[in-house]
Enzyme design. Structure first.
Site, PDB file in Angstrom:
ATOM      1  N   GLY A   2       0.808  -1.217   0.000  1.00 23.74           N
ATOM      2  CA  GLY A   2       0.000   0.000   0.000  1.00 23.74           C
ATOM      3  C   GLY A   2       0.842   1.268   0.000  1.00 23.74           C
ATOM      4  N   GLY A   3       2.041   1.185  -0.594  1.00 24.90           N
ATOM      5  CA  GLY A   3       2.908   2.361  -0.706  1.00 24.90           C
ATOM      6  C   GLY A   3       3.691   2.665   0.574  1.00 24.90           C
ATOM      7  N   GLU A  61      17.025  -1.552  -3.084  1.00 20.34           N
ATOM      8  CA  GLU A  61      16.737  -1.578  -4.515  1.00 20.34           C
ATOM      9  C   GLU A  61      17.260  -0.305  -5.137  1.00 20.34           C
ATOM     10  OE1 GLU A  61      12.632  -3.766  -5.208  1.00 20.34           O
ATOM     11  OE2 GLU A  61      12.614  -1.788  -6.113  1.00 20.34           O
ATOM     12  N   LYS A 104      -1.596   4.338  -5.989  1.00 14.25           N
ATOM     13  CA  LYS A 104      -2.199   4.646  -7.285  1.00 14.25           C
ATOM     14  C   LYS A 104      -3.407   5.562  -7.159  1.00 14.25           C
ATOM     15  CE  LYS A 104      -0.670   0.063  -8.405  1.00 14.25           C
ATOM     16  NZ  LYS A 104      -1.081  -1.344  -8.378  1.00 14.25           N
ATOM     17  N   GLU A 127       3.667  -6.634 -11.180  1.00 11.98           N
ATOM     18  CA  GLU A 127       4.003  -5.218 -11.337  1.00 11.98           C
ATOM     19  C   GLU A 127       5.455  -5.060 -11.784  1.00 11.98           C
ATOM     20  OE1 GLU A 127       0.973  -3.063  -8.211  1.00 11.98           O
ATOM     21  OE2 GLU A 127       3.033  -3.315  -7.563  1.00 11.98           O
ATOM     22  N   ARG A 165      -3.888 -11.131  -5.763  1.00 10.27           N
ATOM     23  CA  ARG A 165      -5.326 -10.908  -5.528  1.00 10.27           C
ATOM     24  C   ARG A 165      -5.861 -10.086  -6.687  1.00 10.27           C
ATOM     25  NH1 ARG A 165      -4.773  -5.493  -4.574  1.00 10.27           N
ATOM     26  NH2 ARG A 165      -2.859  -4.926  -3.500  1.00 10.27           N
ATOM     27  N   VAL A 222      -7.594  -3.175  -7.168  1.00 14.31           N
ATOM     28  CA  VAL A 222      -8.561  -2.081  -7.237  1.00 14.31           C
ATOM     29  C   VAL A 222      -8.833  -1.701  -8.694  1.00 14.31           C
ATOM     30  CG1 VAL A 222      -8.875   0.366  -6.684  1.00 14.31           C
ATOM     31  CG2 VAL A 222      -7.920  -1.173  -4.964  1.00 14.31           C
TER      32      VAL A 222
HETATM   33  P1  ADP Z   1      -3.800  -1.917  -5.422  1.00 12.47           P
HETATM   34  O1  ADP Z   1      -2.651  -2.099  -6.319  1.00 12.47           O
HETATM   35  O2  ADP Z   1      -4.879  -2.888  -5.708  1.00 12.47           O
HETATM   36  O3  ADP Z   1      -4.247  -0.516  -5.289  1.00 12.47           O
HETATM   37  P2  ADP Z   1      -3.090  -1.602  -2.637  1.00 12.47           P
HETATM   38  O4  ADP Z   1      -1.876  -2.186  -2.018  1.00 12.47           O
HETATM   39  O5  ADP Z   1      -3.181  -0.129  -2.782  1.00 12.47           O
HETATM   40  O6  ADP Z   1      -3.252  -2.343  -4.018  1.00 12.47           O
HETATM   41  O7  ADP Z   1      -4.313  -2.134  -1.755  1.00 12.47           O
HETATM   42  C1  ADP Z   1      -5.624  -2.318  -2.236  1.00 12.47           C
HETATM   43  C2  ADP Z   1      -6.638  -1.566  -1.416  1.00 12.47           C
HETATM   44  O8  ADP Z   1      -6.744  -2.098  -0.131  1.00 12.47           O
HETATM   45  C3  ADP Z   1      -6.312  -0.095  -1.248  1.00 12.47           C
HETATM   46  O9  ADP Z   1      -7.495   0.654  -1.258  1.00 12.47           O
HETATM   47  C4  ADP Z   1      -5.622  -0.082   0.098  1.00 12.47           C
HETATM   48  O10 ADP Z   1      -5.662   1.157   0.725  1.00 12.47           O
HETATM   49  C5  ADP Z   1      -6.448  -1.121   0.836  1.00 12.47           C
HETATM   50  N1  ADP Z   1      -5.683  -1.790   1.867  1.00 12.47           N
HETATM   51  C6  ADP Z   1      -4.439  -2.281   1.762  1.00 12.47           C
HETATM   52  N2  ADP Z   1      -4.063  -2.868   2.907  1.00 12.47           N
HETATM   53  C7  ADP Z   1      -5.105  -2.738   3.767  1.00 12.47           C
HETATM   54  C8  ADP Z   1      -5.343  -3.129   5.126  1.00 12.47           C
HETATM   55  N3  ADP Z   1      -4.431  -3.783   5.830  1.00 12.47           N
HETATM   56  N4  ADP Z   1      -6.527  -2.833   5.673  1.00 12.47           N
HETATM   57  C9  ADP Z   1      -7.451  -2.158   4.966  1.00 12.47           C
HETATM   58  N5  ADP Z   1      -7.301  -1.776   3.688  1.00 12.47           N
HETATM   59  C10 ADP Z   1      -6.150  -2.032   3.102  1.00 12.47           C
HETATM   60  P1  ADP Z   2       3.654  -1.601  -2.656  1.00 19.53           P
HETATM   61  O1  ADP Z   2       3.629  -3.000  -2.137  1.00 19.53           O
HETATM   62  O2  ADP Z   2       3.537  -0.588  -1.594  1.00 19.53           O
HETATM   63  O3  ADP Z   2       2.706  -1.439  -3.811  1.00 19.53           O
HETATM   64  P2  ADP Z   2       5.803  -1.487  -4.646  1.00 19.53           P
HETATM   65  O4  ADP Z   2       7.077  -2.227  -4.537  1.00 19.53           O
HETATM   66  O5  ADP Z   2       4.804  -1.997  -5.620  1.00 19.53           O
HETATM   67  O6  ADP Z   2       5.151  -1.390  -3.203  1.00 19.53           O
HETATM   68  O7  ADP Z   2       6.140   0.037  -4.978  1.00 19.53           O
HETATM   69  C1  ADP Z   2       5.148   1.035  -4.931  1.00 19.53           C
HETATM   70  C2  ADP Z   2       5.556   2.201  -5.816  1.00 19.53           C
HETATM   71  O8  ADP Z   2       6.800   2.763  -5.387  1.00 19.53           O
HETATM   72  C3  ADP Z   2       5.783   1.856  -7.278  1.00 19.53           C
HETATM   73  O9  ADP Z   2       4.582   1.823  -8.023  1.00 19.53           O
HETATM   74  C4  ADP Z   2       6.740   2.950  -7.730  1.00 19.53           C
HETATM   75  O10 ADP Z   2       6.069   4.143  -8.013  1.00 19.53           O
HETATM   76  C5  ADP Z   2       7.598   3.166  -6.496  1.00 19.53           C
HETATM   77  N1  ADP Z   2       8.802   2.339  -6.560  1.00 19.53           N
HETATM   78  C6  ADP Z   2       8.970   1.110  -6.040  1.00 19.53           C
HETATM   79  N2  ADP Z   2      10.204   0.627  -6.278  1.00 19.53           N
HETATM   80  C7  ADP Z   2      10.842   1.571  -6.985  1.00 19.53           C
HETATM   81  C8  ADP Z   2      12.181   1.690  -7.524  1.00 19.53           C
HETATM   82  N3  ADP Z   2      13.086   0.721  -7.385  1.00 19.53           N
HETATM   83  N4  ADP Z   2      12.494   2.823  -8.194  1.00 19.53           N
HETATM   84  C9  ADP Z   2      11.597   3.823  -8.327  1.00 19.53           C
HETATM   85  N5  ADP Z   2      10.347   3.782  -7.837  1.00 19.53           N
HETATM   86  C10 ADP Z   2       9.969   2.681  -7.170  1.00 19.53           C
HETATM   87 MG    MG Z   3       2.792  -2.409  -5.637  1.00 17.61          MG
END
Ligand code: ADP
Ligand code: ADP
Ligand code: MG
Length: 431
Positions: free
Chosen positions: A147-148, A183, A220, A258, A275, A278
């Site tokens: 979730g960022g 990374e 996102k 991703e 899974r 969104v």
């Molecule tokens: P996506 O790529 O599908 O957006 P996200 O990692 O942002 O994936 O998570 C999907 C949704 O679930 C988002 O709206 C996020 O805020 C919510 N979410 C993620 N983790 C949790 C959590 N532990 N409890 C409640 N909502 C969550």
């Molecule tokens: P999450 O599980 O929170 O979704 P991600 O690994 O998918 O974590 O990374 C979330 C976002 O962070 C990516 O969509 C991208 O914008 C940024 N990000 C992640 N890794 C990198 C990287 N190595 N370099 C630049 N941006 C990154």
């Molecule tokens: Mg991600």
């Protein structure tokens, strides 16, 4: 639940105290309470959810997104109770859910991963050496993050030790595990992801890419399919990598691989979301495949309804996440009562939401109110429809991100498709 209804399957909604009047509760054939409002006591409460399933005689559990959807323990517990978990096998969730481990598995499968440490860091000396080798700036990432959250940029060698230590401490308290890894920080990449479907008969297909580069705090905000940056050849190569990734962990059901795409056209595996996501509707709009219906059929042991040769991308689709947030207060969640809710409609417009007039936006959960999705024959048409739909969308009582989206679709660079993961932050105040 809409997918289940089309398939002639009855549904049971589970709900917390705060959600007793929520739309999903009213839509389902039956509803069952699973505890108090805080998520840890209800939506994350495994015994209560299993109890609801057993009491109502449910055969299967759809975990949605968020909450327990990527919890391999929950998937295993469902199995123990004779319930079908509508998702991948627990082992696949586990292998992909721990990010450092997923990188290792992908490396072995010959899929390019972002340069960095192979496994979770064991000490600060290792961190310093690796960072030197890959070059600054680098990212410290929590192995169990999502979730960022759990991602931190480090610009120089001097900052590294403290950053690693702090990231590890934060990860421990947020995700229960302190493992972190390094990374390379790619400059202004695009976030491109591949949607896959895999059944129990060995069929794995790619439904093509989505671009999710428009982000705020690495979450996102706007997604589209296809991507202006992906041609047929790149789509084919990324799809093959995603399918290989799925096969490497014995994946079944819907999943998303991703990638980051850099300015020179190289792509790197970032993580797999095990899974439905969104933003899956944009893929549904351009491929015509109902992803949730496929998920349910796959879980029932049925074959995919589409072969790779039948999958084509038709037109363009864009999604805006409409959140109850206040743009003037740094996008802080804005709970409260929705006093007016008027959704847009007309050709090429789809709204997925759990909200209506009189709905009380809760402070307990994610602030996503609705997903506004448009389709057009071309990207320009999808954008024009999105502008129109955003104008039609009226919400009062809570602050929303609708106004922010309206600005975005007037942006010349966005309209030209010149976007990357830092685009929004550079554009929007407080984003
Ligand atoms: P996506 O790529 O599908 O957006 P996200 O990692 O942002 O994936 O998570 C999907 C949704 O679930 C988002 O709206 C996020 O805020 C919510 N979410 C993620 N983790 C949790 C959590 N532990 N409890 C409640 N909502 C969550
Ligand atoms: P999450 O599980 O929170 O979704 P991600 O690994 O998918 O974590 O990374 C979330 C976002 O962070 C990516 O969509 C991208 O914008 C940024 N990000 C992640 N890794 C990198 C990287 N190595 N370099 C630049 N941006 C990154
Ligand atoms: Mg991600």
């Amino acid at each position: 639940m809409r997918a289940a209804r089309e398939l002639g399957i009855k549904t049971v909604a589970v709900y917390s105290e705060a959600d007793q009047d929520a739309l999903h509760v009213r839509y389902a054939d039956e509803a069952f309470p699973i505890g108090p409002s805080p998520a840890t006591l209800s939506y994350l409460n495994i015994p209560n959810i299993i109890n609801a399933a057993v009491q109502t005689g449910a055969e299967a559990v759809h975990p949605g997104y968020g909450f327990l959807s990527e919890n391999h323990h929950f998937a295993a517990v469902c199995k123990t109770w004779g319930l079908v978990f509508i998702g991948p096998p627990p082992e696949a969730i586990e292998n992909m859910g721990i990010k450092a481990q997923a990188r290792l598995v992908m490396n072995e499968a010959g899929i390019p991963v972002v340069p960095g440490t192979e496994e979770a860091l064991t000490g600060i000396d290792e961190a310093l050496d690796t960072a030197e080798a890959i070059g600054y700036p680098i990212l410290v990432k929590a192995s169990y993050g999502g979730g960022g959250r759990g991602i931190r940029v480090v610009e120089t060698r001097e900052e590294l030790a403290e950053a690693v230590e702090r990231a590890s401490r934060e990860a421990k308290s947020a995700f229960g595990q302190g493992d972190v890894y390094l990374e390379k920080y790619l400059m202004n990449p695009r976030h491109i992801e591949i949607q896959i479907l895999a059944d129990h008969l060995g069929n794995v297909v790619s439904l093509g890419e989505r671009e999710s580069s428009l982000q705020r705090r690495r979450q996102k905000v706007v997604e589209e399919a296809p991507s202006v940056a992906v041609n047929a050849d790149l789509r084919e190569r990324m799809s093959q990598a995603a399918i290989r990734a799925a096969r490497a962990v014995g994946y079944t059901n819907a999943g998303t691989v991703e990638f980051l795409l850099d300015e020179t056209g190289h792509f790197y595996f970032m993580e797999m979301n095990t899974r439905v996501q969104v933003e899956h509707p944009v893929t549904e709009m351009v491929t015509g495949v109902d992803i949730v219906k496929e998920q349910i059929r796959i879980a029932a042991g049925l074959p995919l309804t589409v072969a790779q040769s039948e999958i084509a991308m038709n037109g363009w689709s864009i999604e805006c996440r409409v959140n109850a947030e206040d743009p003037d207060q740094g996008f802080r969640p804005s709970p409260g009562k929705v006093t007016l809710w008027r959704e847009p409609g007309g050709p090429g417009v789809r709204v997925d939401s759990g909200v209506g007039e009189g709905y009380q936006v809760q402070p307990f959960y994610d602030s996503l109110l609705a997903k506004l999705v448009t389709w057009g024959r071309t990207r320009d048409e999808a954008i024009a429809r999105m502008k129109r739909a955003l104008e039609e969308f009226e919400v009062e009582g809570v602050k929303t991100t609708i106004a922010m989206h309206r600005q975005l679709f007037d942006d010349a660079e966005f309209n030209a498709g010149q976007i990357h993961t830092n685009f929004l932050a550079a554009r929007m105040k407080g984003a």
